[in-house]
Design a protein around this motif. Structure first.
Motif, PDB file in Angstrom:
ATOM      1  N   THR A  46       0.865  -1.174   0.000  1.00 45.04           N
ATOM      2  CA  THR A  46       0.000   0.000   0.000  1.00 45.04           C
ATOM      3  C   THR A  46       0.905   1.229   0.000  1.00 45.04           C
ATOM      4  O   THR A  46       2.042   1.170   0.470  1.00 45.04           O
ATOM      5  CB  THR A  46      -0.913   0.014   1.234  1.00 45.04           C
ATOM      6  OG1 THR A  46      -0.105  -0.051   2.403  1.00 45.04           O
ATOM      7  CG2 THR A  46      -1.890  -1.140   1.227  1.00 45.04           C
ATOM      8  N   CYS A  59       0.956   4.656   5.879  1.00 46.72           N
ATOM      9  CA  CYS A  59       1.605   3.954   6.989  1.00 46.72           C
ATOM     10  C   CYS A  59       1.790   4.922   8.165  1.00 46.72           C
ATOM     11  O   CYS A  59       2.485   5.932   8.046  1.00 46.72           O
ATOM     12  CB  CYS A  59       2.954   3.422   6.521  1.00 46.72           C
ATOM     13  SG  CYS A  59       3.876   2.560   7.795  1.00 46.72           S
ATOM     14  N   PRO A  60       1.173   4.627   9.324  1.00 40.07           N
ATOM     15  CA  PRO A  60       1.315   5.513  10.487  1.00 40.07           C
ATOM     16  C   PRO A  60       2.778   5.741  10.884  1.00 40.07           C
ATOM     17  O   PRO A  60       3.146   6.849  11.271  1.00 40.07           O
ATOM     18  CB  PRO A  60       0.557   4.781  11.596  1.00 40.07           C
ATOM     19  CG  PRO A  60      -0.381   3.873  10.892  1.00 40.07           C
ATOM     20  CD  PRO A  60       0.299   3.495   9.608  1.00 40.07           C
ATOM     21  N   CYS A 101      10.100   3.312   5.184  1.00 40.25           N
ATOM     22  CA  CYS A 101       9.799   1.963   4.735  1.00 40.25           C
ATOM     23  C   CYS A 101      10.998   1.445   3.950  1.00 40.25           C
ATOM     24  O   CYS A 101      11.387   2.046   2.951  1.00 40.25           O
ATOM     25  CB  CYS A 101       8.547   1.979   3.858  1.00 40.25           C
ATOM     26  SG  CYS A 101       8.097   0.362   3.244  1.00 40.25           S
ATOM     27  N   ASP A 143      -0.020  -4.841   3.326  1.00 37.60           N
ATOM     28  CA  ASP A 143      -0.759  -3.681   3.829  1.00 37.60           C
ATOM     29  C   ASP A 143       0.071  -2.974   4.895  1.00 37.60           C
ATOM     30  O   ASP A 143       0.351  -3.527   5.950  1.00 37.60           O
ATOM     31  CB  ASP A 143      -2.087  -4.152   4.413  1.00 37.60           C
ATOM     32  CG  ASP A 143      -2.933  -3.030   4.962  1.00 37.60           C
ATOM     33  OD1 ASP A 143      -2.594  -1.845   4.742  1.00 37.60           O
ATOM     34  OD2 ASP A 143      -3.941  -3.331   5.620  1.00 37.60           O
ATOM     35  N   SER A 170      -0.856  -0.146   6.348  1.00 36.40           N
ATOM     36  CA  SER A 170      -1.712   0.808   7.060  1.00 36.40           C
ATOM     37  C   SER A 170      -1.715   0.657   8.581  1.00 36.40           C
ATOM     38  O   SER A 170      -2.216   1.533   9.273  1.00 36.40           O
ATOM     39  CB  SER A 170      -3.145   0.711   6.540  1.00 36.40           C
ATOM     40  OG  SER A 170      -3.712  -0.550   6.852  1.00 36.40           O
ATOM     41  N   ARG A 171      -1.156  -0.409   9.113  1.00 40.42           N
ATOM     42  CA  ARG A 171      -1.119  -0.588  10.577  1.00 40.42           C
ATOM     43  C   ARG A 171       0.296  -0.615  11.158  1.00 40.42           C
ATOM     44  O   ARG A 171       0.464  -0.849  12.346  1.00 40.42           O
ATOM     45  CB  ARG A 171      -1.829  -1.889  10.958  1.00 40.42           C
ATOM     46  CG  ARG A 171      -3.291  -1.861  10.617  1.00 40.42           C
ATOM     47  CD  ARG A 171      -3.957  -3.116  11.039  1.00 40.42           C
ATOM     48  NE  ARG A 171      -5.375  -3.026  10.746  1.00 40.42           N
ATOM     49  CZ  ARG A 171      -6.285  -3.791  11.274  1.00 40.42           C
ATOM     50  NH1 ARG A 171      -5.939  -4.734  12.112  1.00 40.42           N
ATOM     51  NH2 ARG A 171      -7.544  -3.644  10.953  1.00 40.42           N
ATOM     52  N   LEU A 172       1.287  -0.389  10.318  1.00 41.82           N
ATOM     53  CA  LEU A 172       2.669  -0.473  10.797  1.00 41.82           C
ATOM     54  C   LEU A 172       3.109   0.812  11.479  1.00 41.82           C
ATOM     55  O   LEU A 172       2.955   1.906  10.948  1.00 41.82           O
ATOM     56  CB  LEU A 172       3.627  -0.781   9.650  1.00 41.82           C
ATOM     57  CG  LEU A 172       3.523  -2.161   9.030  1.00 41.82           C
ATOM     58  CD1 LEU A 172       4.599  -2.331   7.971  1.00 41.82           C
ATOM     59  CD2 LEU A 172       3.634  -3.249  10.076  1.00 41.82           C
ATOM     60  N   GLU A 173       3.654   0.653  12.652  1.00 46.03           N
ATOM     61  CA  GLU A 173       4.215   1.773  13.404  1.00 46.03           C
ATOM     62  C   GLU A 173       5.732   1.756  13.247  1.00 46.03           C
ATOM     63  O   GLU A 173       6.306   0.801  12.712  1.00 46.03           O
ATOM     64  CB  GLU A 173       3.839   1.653  14.886  1.00 46.03           C
ATOM     65  CG  GLU A 173       2.346   1.777  15.158  1.00 46.03           C
ATOM     66  CD  GLU A 173       1.808   3.177  14.929  1.00 46.03           C
ATOM     67  OE1 GLU A 173       2.604   4.134  14.872  1.00 46.03           O
ATOM     68  OE2 GLU A 173       0.582   3.313  14.799  1.00 46.03           O
ATOM     69  N   ASP A 182       8.072  -1.516  13.423  1.00 45.67           N
ATOM     70  CA  ASP A 182       7.384  -2.741  13.032  1.00 45.67           C
ATOM     71  C   ASP A 182       8.012  -3.313  11.764  1.00 45.67           C
ATOM     72  O   ASP A 182       8.669  -2.602  11.002  1.00 45.67           O
ATOM     73  CB  ASP A 182       5.900  -2.474  12.765  1.00 45.67           C
ATOM     74  CG  ASP A 182       5.103  -2.232  14.021  1.00 45.67           C
ATOM     75  OD1 ASP A 182       5.637  -2.463  15.128  1.00 45.67           O
ATOM     76  OD2 ASP A 182       3.949  -1.796  13.900  1.00 45.67           O
ATOM     77  N   ASP A 223       4.451 -13.751   7.780  1.00 49.33           N
ATOM     78  CA  ASP A 223       3.270 -12.926   8.000  1.00 49.33           C
ATOM     79  C   ASP A 223       2.380 -12.801   6.752  1.00 49.33           C
ATOM     80  O   ASP A 223       1.265 -12.290   6.843  1.00 49.33           O
ATOM     81  CB  ASP A 223       3.675 -11.512   8.436  1.00 49.33           C
ATOM     82  CG  ASP A 223       4.489 -11.516   9.725  1.00 49.33           C
ATOM     83  OD1 ASP A 223       4.189 -12.335  10.615  1.00 49.33           O
ATOM     84  OD2 ASP A 223       5.423 -10.701   9.830  1.00 49.33           O
TER      85      ASP A 223
END
Length: 67
Positions: free
Chosen positions: A6, A11-12, A20, A43, A45-48, A51, A57
């Motif tokens: 994505t 990405c938060p 990244c 995805d 969209s939830r990686l801090e 992470d 995974d």
């Protein structure tokens, strides 16, 4: 098989100043020819910050083995 992600701006962790780092733009697979995935979608969209996503995974179709 290519790895599609994505957009990083969703990405938060990136929005908080992280970055990244894509180590594997492609993944080698072992499978019958008719089951080769078109791509693996990751995805972000939830990686801090800090992470990571590893091969274990990923959602891998039945009959496909990652190398």
């Amino acid at each position: 098989v290519p790895v599609m992600v994505t957009p990083e701006e969703f990405c938060p962790g990136v929005r908080k100043g992280g970055w990244c780092n894509r180590i594997m733009p492609e993944i080698l697979c072992v499978c019958p020819g008719h089951t080769i995935p078109k791509s693996f979608v990751v995805d972000l969209s939830r990686l801090e910050v800090g992470d990571k996503i590893m091969l274990k995974d990923l959602a891998v179709p039945e009959g496909v083995r990652l190398r």
